[in-house]
Design an enzyme around this catalytic site. Structure first.
Site, PDB file in Angstrom:
ATOM      1  CB  CYS A 162     -20.871 -10.940  28.022  1.00 17.02           C
ATOM      2  SG  CYS A 162     -19.651 -10.588  29.139  1.00 17.02           S
TER       3      CYS A 162
HETATM    4  N1  LIG Z   1     -24.122  -8.667  33.873  1.00 16.85           N
HETATM    5  C1  LIG Z   1     -23.654  -9.522  32.289  1.00 16.85           C
HETATM    6  O1  LIG Z   1     -23.449  -8.644  31.182  1.00 16.85           O
HETATM    7  C2  LIG Z   1     -23.542 -10.921  32.360  1.00 16.85           C
HETATM    8  C3  LIG Z   1     -23.329 -11.657  31.176  1.00 16.85           C
HETATM    9  C4  LIG Z   1     -23.237 -12.900  30.890  1.00 16.85           C
HETATM   10  C5  LIG Z   1     -23.092 -13.587  32.386  1.00 16.85           C
HETATM   11  N2  LIG Z   1     -23.210 -13.168  33.540  1.00 16.85           N
HETATM   12  C6  LIG Z   1     -23.201 -13.826  34.772  1.00 16.85           C
HETATM   13  O2  LIG Z   1     -24.497 -14.196  35.110  1.00 16.85           O
HETATM   14  C7  LIG Z   1     -24.611 -14.194  36.600  1.00 16.85           C
HETATM   15  C8  LIG Z   1     -25.485 -12.933  37.254  1.00 16.85           C
HETATM   16  O3  LIG Z   1     -24.978 -11.781  36.649  1.00 16.85           O
HETATM   17  P1  LIG Z   1     -26.023 -10.355  37.014  1.00 16.85           P
HETATM   18  O4  LIG Z   1     -25.128  -9.329  36.108  1.00 16.85           O
HETATM   19  O5  LIG Z   1     -27.408 -10.793  36.678  1.00 16.85           O
HETATM   20  O6  LIG Z   1     -25.561 -10.135  38.640  1.00 16.85           O
HETATM   21  P2  LIG Z   1     -26.453  -9.235  39.494  1.00 16.85           P
HETATM   22  O7  LIG Z   1     -27.021  -8.122  38.761  1.00 16.85           O
HETATM   23  O8  LIG Z   1     -25.561  -8.838  40.637  1.00 16.85           O
HETATM   24  O9  LIG Z   1     -27.381 -10.238  40.058  1.00 16.85           O
HETATM   25  C9  LIG Z   1     -27.195 -11.361  40.819  1.00 16.85           C
HETATM   26  C10 LIG Z   1     -28.559 -12.000  41.312  1.00 16.85           C
HETATM   27  O10 LIG Z   1     -28.194 -13.266  42.188  1.00 16.85           O
HETATM   28  C11 LIG Z   1     -28.524 -13.109  43.500  1.00 16.85           C
HETATM   29  N3  LIG Z   1     -27.597 -13.046  44.275  1.00 16.85           N
HETATM   30  C12 LIG Z   1     -26.542 -12.189  44.643  1.00 16.85           C
HETATM   31  N4  LIG Z   1     -25.548 -12.673  45.791  1.00 16.85           N
HETATM   32  C13 LIG Z   1     -26.136 -13.819  45.852  1.00 16.85           C
HETATM   33  C14 LIG Z   1     -25.636 -14.830  46.685  1.00 16.85           C
HETATM   34  N5  LIG Z   1     -24.599 -14.648  47.571  1.00 16.85           N
HETATM   35  N6  LIG Z   1     -26.312 -15.989  46.912  1.00 16.85           N
HETATM   36  C15 LIG Z   1     -27.351 -16.265  46.083  1.00 16.85           C
HETATM   37  N7  LIG Z   1     -27.710 -15.289  45.346  1.00 16.85           N
HETATM   38  C16 LIG Z   1     -27.242 -14.201  45.102  1.00 16.85           C
HETATM   39  C17 LIG Z   1     -29.228 -11.569  43.511  1.00 16.85           C
HETATM   40  O11 LIG Z   1     -30.121 -11.670  44.478  1.00 16.85           O
HETATM   41  P3  LIG Z   1     -30.714 -10.491  45.253  1.00 16.85           P
HETATM   42  O12 LIG Z   1     -30.249  -9.305  44.370  1.00 16.85           O
HETATM   43  O13 LIG Z   1     -32.153 -10.384  45.688  1.00 16.85           O
HETATM   44  O14 LIG Z   1     -29.691 -10.671  46.803  1.00 16.85           O
HETATM   45  C18 LIG Z   1     -29.631 -11.237  42.039  1.00 16.85           C
HETATM   46  O15 LIG Z   1     -30.707 -11.961  41.655  1.00 16.85           O
HETATM   47  C19 LIG Z   1     -22.990 -13.859  36.998  1.00 16.85           C
HETATM   48  O16 LIG Z   1     -22.544 -15.257  37.235  1.00 16.85           O
HETATM   49  C20 LIG Z   1     -22.335 -13.308  35.764  1.00 16.85           C
HETATM   50  O17 LIG Z   1     -21.160 -13.555  35.837  1.00 16.85           O
HETATM   51  C21 LIG Z   1     -23.362 -11.836  33.594  1.00 16.85           C
END
Ligand SMILES: NC(=O)c1ccc[n+]([C@@H]2O[C@H](COP(=O)([O-])OP(=O)(O)OC[C@H]3O[C@@H](n4cnc5c(N)ncnc54)[C@H](OP(=O)(O)O)[C@@H]3O)[C@@H](O)[C@H]2O)c1
Length: 358
Positions: A162
């Site tokens: 981001c």
């Molecule tokens: N948030 C942002 O603004 C943003 C922007 C760009 C990129 N990203 C990247 O996108 C990715 C996801 O971010 P997010 O913000 O969506 O995170 P999040 O809200 O914490 O969601 C994480 C997802 O991954 C699953 N998960 C969590 N721990 C896991 C594990 N150990 N093994 C397998 N699955 C797991 C979770 O499933 P459950 O909840 O069912 O356990 C959930 O569906 C990250 O790598 C982050 O750096 C995020």
């Protein structure tokens, strides 16, 4: 496998089956929300870890009223054969899961940082040895406006972070034109709390974040080498960046302010014109006229990058400010923009260019 949801009556010339691994997460939920409006994408798999077995609408209440709101999230291991898999998983987990999907023939768009850097960078910046280093060499950096040609034929797209998105979109044309010096770039970033995902930590509670502006991970944030790497990839010029991100009490939005030494006769007009020329015709880059300020609020829920460039003549400093919605252009929206390029859809399909305001 049949589609979980399609809009009746929407004609599409070609269709792709897509799955979201991590559909229970913040970016995963945003992907699902946007994909529901995509006339060519059949959403056939919604994968989760701990939330598997819960319904999509239970995990994401804003999606409950939709036809797939009652659909149960599946365990990540149950992913079927897919044309395109979006990985919205934590760092490290994407790298672990991507090879099997890629070997099965799926095209993968990874929203984590697992394929954005050379493999040797991962122990220092991400804290793990890369488990799929041969794939990092084949990955294409998914900043759509700068790498469209490579994205078109890519099997693996490393969707940008981001913070790097507005920084690299804003600086690449200026570096290329010799209007800023590459030697010592300073980047200040601000992000709302959705940038931290759904997992609650002490730093992201309401009581800790309300009325607080707090820097974090100085000087080791993993987007530092990504900014340097992506600028080098897009311009052929090596840069060195110091990057300090701050958590601010907002939900969505990333604002980046970049400071560099002005060069090559740069003035505010010259920088603004260089950006406007570089992005003429781009539906999702908005170069602001003199006097207008980039604003995270104005880009909220849109796939737009707002850019604003100024030269501080007194100090010879070029200041380039960028704003994105971290969940749209900074994550899910850009991932869908890349899907559109890869699958031959109009690049703007299912992507809003208009934000919600106030
Ligand atoms: N948030 C942002 O603004 C943003 C922007 C760009 C990129 N990203 C990247 O996108 C990715 C996801 O971010 P997010 O913000 O969506 O995170 P999040 O809200 O914490 O969601 C994480 C997802 O991954 C699953 N998960 C969590 N721990 C896991 C594990 N150990 N093994 C397998 N699955 C797991 C979770 O499933 P459950 O909840 O069912 O356990 C959930 O569906 C990250 O790598 C982050 O750096 C995020």
């Amino acid at each position: 496998m049949h589609a979980l949801h399609k809009y009746a009556g929407m004609a599409a010339t070609s269709r792709v089956s897509v799955g979201v691994l991590g559909a229970s997460g913040t970016t995963g939920g945003e992907l699902v929300r946007l994909l529901l409006d995509h006339p060519g994408a059949d959403l056939v798999f919604l994968g989760a870890r701990e939330s598997a077995g819960r319904s999509l609408g239970d995990v994401h209440p804003h999606l409950a009223a939709w036809p797939l709101g009652g659909v149960e999230l599946s365990p990540l291991d149950d992913a079927p054969s897919l044309d395109v898999a979006f990985l919205s998983l934590p760092h490290g987990e994407s790298a672990r899961r991507a090879p099997e999907l890629l070997d099965s023939g799926a095209r993968v768009i990874d929203l984590a940082g697992d394929f954005r850097l050379p493999p040797q960078a991962y122990p220092h910046w991400y804290g793990f040895d890369h488990p799929a280093s041969s794939w990092t060499e084949k990955a294409v950096y998914g900043l759509t406006e700068l790498f469209r040609e490579q994205i078109l034929g890519a099997q693996l797209v490393a969707n940008p972070g981001c913070f790097p998105t507005p920084v690299v979109v804003g600086l690449a044309p200026l570096l290329r034109e010799g209007l800023i010096e590459p030697g010592r770039l300073v980047v200040d970033g601000k992000t709302g709390l959705s940038g931290a995902g759904r997992t609650l930590t002490e730093a992201t509670t309401y009581t800790s974040s309300e009325e607080s502006v707090r820097p974090y991970r100085v000087p080791l944030h993993q987007h530092t080498p990504e900014i340097e790497h992506a600028l080098a990839l897009s311009t052929g010029i090596e840069v060195r960046a110091s990057f300090v991100p701050h958590l601010v009490p907002a939900v969505r939005g990333v604002l980046t302010t970049c400071y560099a030494e002005a060069a090559g006769g740069a003035t505010t007009d010259v920088l603004t014109n260089a950006l406007a020329d570089a992005y003429a015709g781009e539906p999702f880059v908005r170069v602001l006229p003199l006097g207008a300020m980039a604003d995270t609020k104005r880009v909220r829920a849109s796939n737009v990058v707002e850019l604003q460039a100024t030269v501080d003549e007194r100090t010879g400093t070029a200041i380039v400010i960028g704003a994105v919605d971290n969940l749209v252009k900074g994550a899910a929206g850009q991932a869908i923009q890349n899907l559109n390029v890869m699958a031959g859809f109009d690049e703007t399909t299912a992507l809003p260019a208009m934000g919600v305001y106030p």
